[in-house]
Design a protein around this motif. Structure first.
Motif, mmCIF file in Angstrom:
data_model
loop_
_atom_site.group_PDB
_atom_site.id
_atom_site.type_symbol
_atom_site.label_atom_id
_atom_site.label_comp_id
_atom_site.label_asym_id
_atom_site.label_seq_id
_atom_site.Cartn_x
_atom_site.Cartn_y
_atom_site.Cartn_z
ATOM 1 N N MET A 182 0.815 -1.207 0.000
ATOM 2 C CA MET A 182 0.000 0.000 0.000
ATOM 3 C C MET A 182 0.848 1.255 0.000
ATOM 4 O O MET A 182 0.336 2.334 -0.194
ATOM 5 N N VAL A 195 -9.892 2.131 -5.016
ATOM 6 C CA VAL A 195 -8.544 1.909 -4.491
ATOM 7 C C VAL A 195 -7.806 3.235 -4.300
ATOM 8 O O VAL A 195 -7.238 3.508 -3.244
ATOM 9 N N ILE A 196 -7.824 4.071 -5.329
ATOM 10 C CA ILE A 196 -7.054 5.314 -5.237
ATOM 11 C C ILE A 196 -7.675 6.271 -4.225
ATOM 12 O O ILE A 196 -6.968 6.881 -3.420
ATOM 13 N N ILE A 202 -6.041 13.369 -9.819
ATOM 14 C CA ILE A 202 -5.320 12.265 -10.448
ATOM 15 C C ILE A 202 -6.291 11.178 -10.907
ATOM 16 O O ILE A 202 -6.212 10.676 -12.031
ATOM 17 N N THR A 226 2.857 2.355 -2.060
ATOM 18 C CA THR A 226 2.905 3.051 -3.339
ATOM 19 C C THR A 226 1.658 3.878 -3.561
ATOM 20 O O THR A 226 1.648 4.806 -4.332
ATOM 21 N N ALA A 227 0.564 3.482 -2.856
ATOM 22 C CA ALA A 227 -0.686 4.182 -3.077
ATOM 23 C C ALA A 227 -0.755 5.446 -2.225
ATOM 24 O O ALA A 227 -1.659 6.237 -2.380
ATOM 25 N N SER A 228 0.197 5.590 -1.341
ATOM 26 C CA SER A 228 0.159 6.720 -0.437
ATOM 27 C C SER A 228 0.344 8.023 -1.190
ATOM 28 O O SER A 228 1.080 8.120 -2.160
ATOM 29 N N THR A 229 -0.344 9.039 -0.728
ATOM 30 C CA THR A 229 -0.158 10.333 -1.358
ATOM 31 C C THR A 229 0.854 11.163 -0.584
ATOM 32 O O THR A 229 1.136 12.283 -0.933
ATOM 33 N N GLU A 230 1.369 10.584 0.494
ATOM 34 C CA GLU A 230 2.379 11.277 1.265
ATOM 35 C C GLU A 230 3.735 11.088 0.602
ATOM 36 O O GLU A 230 3.998 10.049 0.001
ATOM 37 N N THR A 244 7.158 9.680 0.447
ATOM 38 C CA THR A 244 7.775 8.612 1.218
ATOM 39 C C THR A 244 9.193 9.005 1.573
ATOM 40 O O THR A 244 9.847 9.786 0.878
ATOM 41 N N ILE A 269 0.980 16.026 -10.773
ATOM 42 C CA ILE A 269 1.922 15.242 -9.975
ATOM 43 C C ILE A 269 3.318 15.858 -10.013
ATOM 44 O O ILE A 269 4.266 15.297 -9.496
ATOM 45 N N PHE A 273 -11.065 0.792 -9.524
ATOM 46 C CA PHE A 273 -9.925 1.695 -9.713
ATOM 47 C C PHE A 273 -10.117 2.961 -8.874
ATOM 48 O O PHE A 273 -9.205 3.396 -8.157
#
Lengths: 320, 272
Positions: free
Chosen positions: A1, A198-199, A240, A3-7, A9, A310, A195
């Motif tokens: 998960m 999930v996002i 996005i 990769t799905a973070s909008t924070e 990393t 992005i 889709f």
């Protein structure tokens, strides 16, 4: 998960900075050898086709073009033919309706489900996982299933509607020009909800719960909390999901082909299916290329918007 | 949250899933009924009298196509990983001039409509004899998988601890040796995820399959279903049985690698 973070990393590319400059020419060659195959692949299978497609759109192609070297330059003829074709207006309108209708409902349903699964109850993870299935199924499979569900005489949808006395006569879902496009849109909504779910779910996860608690203390109701906290903080993620959704929806081909093949009477013809029909059914690859280029132009506009949204995360990475 | 509310939430969740997955249930239900039973109204809500005749027909008429798709999908996985893994590593680790631009290009090419590729590659494939060939299909399907795999692998590989890689250098290994002996084993899960998704993309491809095969010698399962459905005398239990068989890779992916699926859906497009 992660990769799905909008924070952002913490694990940016921790390059081996010390040896970066010391490597010398040979070391640089070795490093380039890692990316070279992909670069060649991108050149051969993306750059070349795009350029070739551009060239083809200025040439006259027929079946014979494949046997003799005969595809003469005809300037803008293909574009003129395409734009003045009565199907063009229909295809543009269908593409817009299909895209907007799909995106709107996919997004609303996806957001609703994402908010619901935020509650973390027993089995929520498993149930959320199961909802991803429609996205993983081959579109041809989903299309075939919906085709039988929509069947006028024996499809379960009409049987349900008749049984519940919601309609008096069976609806010709795929064979009437009035119903075919809505039917295709409904099937595509089903495919696209996971889709969005999930996002948007991962976006919601990133909203600090302390904000909600503070707002609740200040007496804000659920709707106010949603409007004043969730929506503003979710905005980048929403941008996005909508832009990617738009780019994907423009490309939808499989589902429409298997449901209706673009018919009846072009009622579900989109720019994508029309481009295919021009090239592979009428063997006019020049006109097919012209329609394809129009699609690229539209996708490019939204792709640039997407990149802009992005951009900040890339900028952070570039500085790290 | 009070227990009663949690139970209510679970109940609502179960109902939501049942409603949402109803088309999948219907596919399985229809696949288990005889073609005569399908022409009854109202339809049978449960396969009370299940028959395997649909599956027998599916295997008889579509078995070859399933195998064809299996070969194409496996070939695409191998080709994609060989190409993408080193590139993803380089894009995550090496500060080469232009890597950021390359990442942007990879992001952008995912947005090129497939119909454009089908249209412009057709004359080339025709000239090179790549129509109706496994090589042609694997190359075409790799346009769907390589950009995706590069992006998702890059995300994972930038998370590999620097110390591990440094240790590789200290042992005196070169870049490629370090990549093979340190990075690849550490990133096994990421490679499996990228591989599973590549398999699924190639397996599900219809546009390239219908554009680059004529059905004479080679017919992927998606085209098989397309022509099956288009047939006037269609046995829908056979179509649905084929659809169920064609869904097996997706089901396996969901059951075995569910925690990677979410990463896969978002990994290609959304990265922090």
């Amino acid at each position: 998960m992660t990769t799905a973070s909008t924070e952002p990393t913490a694990s940016g590319p921790l390059s081996t900075r010390g040896r970066r400059r010391g490597g010398g020419g040979r070391e640089r060659l070795v490093r380039w050898s890692f990316v070279l195959p992909v670069v060649v692949f991108l050149l051969l299978f993306f750059c070349y086709p795009i350029v070739r497609n551009l060239m083809m759109s200025f040439q006259e192609w027929t079946v014979a073009s494949f046997y003799e070297a005969g595809s003469p330059f005809v300037g803008l003829d293909n574009y003129v033919d395409v734009v003045t074709d009565p199907v063009f207006g229909t295809a543009v309108l269908n593409t817009v309706l299909f895209t907007v209708g799909s995106l709107l409902f996919q997004f609303v349903l996806g957001l609703g489900l994402a908010a619901f699964f935020q509650r973390h109850f027993p089995l929520s993870g498993v149930l959320r996982g199961l909802l991803l299935l429609p996205w993983l199924l081959p579109l041809v499979v989903s299309g075939a299933v919906f085709r039988w569900i929509y069947d006028e005489g024996f499809g379960v949808l009409n049987q349900l509607l008749l049984g519940l006395h919601l309609v008096g006569d069976p609806i010709p879902w795929l064979s009437s020009t009035d119903h075919a496009l809505p039917a295709a849109i409904i099937a595509n909504i089903w495919v696209g909800v996971p889709f969005n779910l999930v996002i948007l779910y991962s976006g919601l996860q990133a909203v600090p719960t302390s904000l909600y608690e503070a707002a609740a203390l200040d007496g804000a109701g659920p709707w106010q909390r949603f409007r004043k906290i969730t929506l503003p903080l979710l905005r980048p993620v929403i941008a996005i999901v909508l832009m990617l959704g738009l780019i994907y929806t423009l490309k939808v081909f499989d589902l429409i082909m298997i449901l209706t093949g673009g018919g009846p009477a072009n009622a579900t013809e989109t720019l994508t299916t029309w481009s295919f029909a021009l090239s592979f059914e009428e063997f006019d690859f020049g006109e097919g290329a012209a329609v394809g280029n129009i699609l690229i132009a539209v996708a490019l506009v939204f792709a640039l918007l997407y990149l802009r949204s992005i951009r900040d995360s890339f900028r952070r990475e570039g500085e790290s | 949250m009070p227990t009663a509310q949690r139970v209510t939430n679970t109940a609502v969740g179960v109902v939501l899933v049942l409603v949402f997955l109803a088309p999948v249930y219907w596919m399985i239900n229809v696949s288990l009924q005889s073609s005569a039973a399908l022409l009854r109204t109202p339809p049978a809500w449960f396969p009370a009298d299940p028959t395997w005749s649909g599956y027998a027909e599916a295997v008889r008429t579509q078995g070859d196509n399933l195998l064809t798709s299996l070969v194409i999908a496996l070939g695409t996985v191998v080709f994609t990983l060989l190409l993408s893994a080193p590139a993803a590593y380089a894009l995550a680790r090496f500060r080469l001039r232009g890597t950021l631009a390359l990442v942007l290009v990879v992001l952008l090419v995912q947005m090129v409509p497939g119909i454009v590729m089908a249209n412009s590659l057709y004359p080339v494939f025709s000239q090179l004899g790549l129509l109706d060939s496994y090589v042609g299909m694997i190359l075409a399907d790799s346009t769907l998988t390589v950009p995706f795999a590069v992006l998702i692998l890059r995300t994972f590989m930038s998370g590999v601890p620097k110390e591990l890689i440094e240790a590789g250098y200290v042992d005196g290994a070169g870049q490629w040796r370090t990549f093979g002996s340190v990075v690849v084993p550490v990133c096994r899960n990421a490679l499996i995820t990228a591989g599973l998704f590549s398999f699924l993309f190639a397996w599900a491809d219809f546009l390239f399959a219908v554009s680059f095969t004529t059905g004479n010698t080679l017919q992927p399962i998606t085209v098989g279903i397309y022509r099956f459905v288009g047939n006037q005398t269609t046995n829908w239990n056979g179509v649905m049985a084929t659809a169920v068989l064609a869904s097996i890779p997706a089901a396996i992916l969901l059951l075995t690698a569910q925690r990677y699926v979410a990463a896969g859906i978002t990994g290609g497009g959304v990265k922090d």
